[in-house]
Design an enzyme around this catalytic site. Structure first.
Site, PDB file in Angstrom:
ATOM      1  N   LYS A  32       8.519   3.555  -5.208  1.00  0.00           N
ATOM      2  CA  LYS A  32       8.955   4.138  -3.931  1.00  0.00           C
ATOM      3  C   LYS A  32       9.670   3.078  -3.085  1.00  0.00           C
ATOM      4  O   LYS A  32      10.726   3.342  -2.493  1.00  0.00           O
ATOM      5  CB  LYS A  32       7.747   4.677  -3.168  1.00  0.00           C
ATOM      6  CG  LYS A  32       8.098   5.407  -1.883  1.00  0.00           C
ATOM      7  CD  LYS A  32       6.875   5.601  -1.012  1.00  0.00           C
ATOM      8  CE  LYS A  32       6.349   4.254  -0.539  1.00  0.00           C
ATOM      9  NZ  LYS A  32       5.136   4.292   0.271  1.00  0.00           N
ATOM     10  N   LYS A  48      10.077  -5.939   4.370  1.00  0.00           N
ATOM     11  CA  LYS A  48       9.092  -5.741   3.294  1.00  0.00           C
ATOM     12  C   LYS A  48       9.739  -5.066   2.093  1.00  0.00           C
ATOM     13  O   LYS A  48       9.466  -5.409   0.939  1.00  0.00           O
ATOM     14  CB  LYS A  48       7.910  -4.907   3.802  1.00  0.00           C
ATOM     15  CG  LYS A  48       6.595  -5.659   3.643  1.00  0.00           C
ATOM     16  CD  LYS A  48       5.377  -4.785   3.753  1.00  0.00           C
ATOM     17  CE  LYS A  48       4.552  -4.921   2.485  1.00  0.00           C
ATOM     18  NZ  LYS A  48       3.206  -4.359   2.613  1.00  0.00           N
ATOM     19  N   THR A  84       1.421  -0.566   6.563  1.00  0.00           N
ATOM     20  CA  THR A  84       2.689  -0.546   5.856  1.00  0.00           C
ATOM     21  C   THR A  84       3.275   0.854   5.964  1.00  0.00           C
ATOM     22  O   THR A  84       2.777   1.793   5.351  1.00  0.00           O
ATOM     23  CB  THR A  84       2.489  -0.925   4.387  1.00  0.00           C
ATOM     24  OG1 THR A  84       2.126  -2.297   4.319  1.00  0.00           O
ATOM     25  CG2 THR A  84       3.773  -0.705   3.600  1.00  0.00           C
TER      26      THR A  84
END
Lengths: 294, 294, 294, 294
Positions: free
Chosen positions: C238, C170, C95
């Site tokens: 974040k 994502k 990721t």
């Protein structure tokens, strides 16, 4: 006192003129050199390049359009870096982000020069009247030396510490301003939709504890849906985004500013970015009277 | 000119005193009658009940604590309704909601009397100085007749149309004020967490386009976490709730006020409701330096 | 089919094991080489460096901790770049942000290799069960070639177009998830403060149109104030920040996500960043019963 | 078992039919009596008035359009109150606010009857299939007695305590639903504006931890800007307003729900109140491609 001046757009020209009138010996430069003409006729010298200006001046002030211009003037061929050296100071009064200031600071100080960022609060009129508010940060010694010039250009100057603080202080002030503009717009909308006179609402605001010049200036124009760009909405939204990002670094939760930012973004998405930031009123105010399903 | 005056708490006493000093013949009443003493010594008459005051006066002004007190004084035994009649006017300057005003208005006008709601903006000091801002709505003829009194009590009075508009105008103003208080608090928090001087931030605000008396007054106290209640937070939150409800009726979307309202609610949930509304800063400002997981 | 596998932390180890069990010939590497031991015993080969793995494998998959690790494995001495070449493919399932993917993509393709970013949705359990959701983007040919491996690792894979789209997809999913977590937390808080059973509230949610696995899993733990970190709050915040920044580029106004983001920031400021992202409930839920001034 | 049934609109008709089919002896009433015909043909009895139904039935169930209808049926001439008495129960399954329920409860219990509010979650299809979720509150004894009927009408019933809790539970659930709808809409908008396929985004959501029937049902329609009203936006917004008001009473700060509510209000102000509540997407989604000033 000798001072260089780079950038003669609306703000810069007014500032250089004020210095000249107050007895400074000013050497000016502008990317379009012909714009120097008026000041030369009034007694200014002209430099062919930023470097030429710096070579002649103990202190050089810059007032440029944006970060790209601010970086070019320093780093390009014929730029400030070619002549800056120990004993000389460079004062950038352009509105740029902290990163840009830090880059310029590093380059200048590596050459032995002193650097000050000194963005201003205020636009054309205060620049002409020598009534700017100056938010300086960087080399304290240079700040002290620049005070005679700052006294001419502004009604008040502040020394805020290390480079970046000037830019950040401006972001915080503009963030509060953006939230307040939304507060005003929502108030106008609620007053109007509740059958109250919007002008009377403004009159009442102007007599009370939250009376302020911005409400007085922008409010009546907003009622008229008139948004001549003094501070473009897209710049206001950019400043709010940067202020929220600054807050994110230290986990400062600011839900009111975040809501205001989303309103400005909505306005941008509708193509209002080049109008004055008060044009956020277009997306806050209630649509025409028809079709509402209560 | 004869005028009745009901309610001699801090605000009411100052207002009645101003009327007396300006040459009005004033008949006063207060639930605790002993509070009339000082004014009587200065030349006022006293009524035993609100009805007694109304019977002696062409116009009666009320300045009461809250909607419950405002209703009692009119509807209870010995209340205003017993003596109000054609040719007499009743002016309620208490801060009450539109519904309360409408109820009183209906009762008074059914008896042939004239009614004006006239809530004020301003607290103790402006009341003493005759510098209130008066938001009147209801019977225009009564408003015109009351102007000599309003000129003594306030620096400016507005006639806003039908009953309820005075209360609603106050809500809209207070809503904008609540959003602005949050904007200030967020700005102070961001300045502090970004390594900027909070006092310098306030100094800069005070020189610019959004300078206003509230920031100047509350800002320094907020830095000190000092919140002596001038306007209790729970009342500010109530006004924001009512303003949002007013907006809901006409589908006015006000996301900034809504975010500010939730902040005030959070403050209330932490037991800060009786402090000044600037105490919202306690939930906005960043917690101590430790333990932050960036 | 030969495949390399870089990174054997919890997720990577489970994924490599699944490939091995499904008949792939797997060459593994991990920064701490001893972690390869278990897989070697089950038939895997080991490479001393990422470059060594790439030299032996037509396709190499990476599953690394974060952008820094993802960059190191490619660019460092002994890294992927030293052996990647025409005819070889590199699939990064870590990721990472779009910028990191773009940097790696550029370096790989400059060497003639093919690149695919393929971040996954799902954590330990789905990785073990081969039930991940794979969000691939980049070289379509490589995607097609990797399908046999993706069929082993996940229950579903998507090809999303050009590099960066996997990372961005994502972000969008996680943004919705973050808003929903706040919606749940507010609902739990309101139910509790209104005298309703929070567990019954969850039971009712679970039977209706908005029933979803996250509410079912996290809800009961939130009632218990239990937040073992499956997805740390600071990472969720974040992702919301990055999603909002992505929206900013195209002026997408997202006030609900913005409000949720500020709540997560508040939680971070209180030191909750390392707990599960459901710990935002700590700042949403109503403080103890005392001291509330209604 | 004998049961009365008042109100044969879409939902009520399906529910009465299910009771009939399961062997209950049902006496029906509808304001437009002709609507009773179909059920009578299938074996139901008919009452000329609500009172007539109550006189024949030990328990009477009502399923009415709104609070006004719910109150009329009880209080009007020929209403429930004329015949309700000790030994009889009245179960109102209409969706009404807590205040309406409390008023009906007081009137029924004053006559010696037992009362249960039992609003349902679910619309036409679940009503037909006997798959409603029943949120009952009030007299526990009556709840126990009604379980055979509830088992026919719903897949699950809950007893939530005192009258008002059923209405409030529905508000909390709908509040979470409203926030989630906004979260979905923002996600769709961000996906679209970032160059991602909106349908793929929905497919990915549907495989993960936040998959839920509402996203699956409404998402594809939102992409098509199709909003046939299953649950009208103005009702969703009303429920969010009431939920926020409920929170206000106990100082529950709910910034995400507040932001969602303002979005629904904006949609209402644009005349979208009669469309499905997913039509909030119209004000969230990014306007056409032209004119954006980045």
């Amino acid at each position: 006192m000798d001072v260089g001046f780079l950038g003669l757009r609306i703000m810069g020209k007014a500032m250089a003129l004020n210095l000249l009138r107050s007895g400074f010996r000013v050497t000016v430069w502008n990317r379009t050199l012909s714009k120097c003409q008026g000041l030369v006729e009034l007694g200014a010298s002209m430099g062919e390049t930023p470097a030429a200006v710096v070579s002649k001046s103990k202190y050089t002030i810059a007032m440029l359009a944006d970060p790209i211009a601010a970086l070019s003037v320093v780093f390009e061929k014929g730029g400030v870096l070619e002549q800056i050296c120990e004993g000389k100071g460079y004062i950038d009064m352009s509105t740029v982000d902290a990163d840009t200031s830090l880059k310029i600071n590093e380059a200048i100080t590596n050459k032995g020069g002193k650097f000050l960022e000194a963005p201003v609060s205020g636009s054309k009129k205060p620049a002409e009247d020598g009534q700017l508010i100056i938010l300086a940060a960087g080399e304290k010694e240079l700040y002290d030396a620049a005070i005679p010039a700052f006294d001419v250009l502004g009604k008040k100057s502040f020394f805020l510490g290390s480079v970046g603080n000037g830019a950040n202080m401006k972001l915080v002030v503009n963030m509060v301003m953006g939230s307040m503009m939304n507060a005003l717009s929502e108030g106008l909308s609620l007053a109007g939709s509740s059958g109250l006179s919007q002008q009377t609402f403004l009159d009442i605001l102007d007599l009370g504890a939250i009376a302020n010049p911005m409400f007085k200036l922008k409010g009546p124009a907003m009622i008229q849906s008139s948004y001549p760009p003094a501070f473009p909405l897209k710049h206001q939204q950019k400043d709010m985004r940067l202020a929220l990002a600054l807050g994110d670094e230290n986990a400062v939760s600011m839900p009111v500013a975040a809501a205001a930012n989303e309103a400005f973004k909505k306005a941008r998405s509708l193509g209002l970015g080049d109008l004055d930031f008060s044009a956020v009123h277009e997306i806050v105010k209630v649509a025409g009277s028809s079709g509402e399903a209560k």
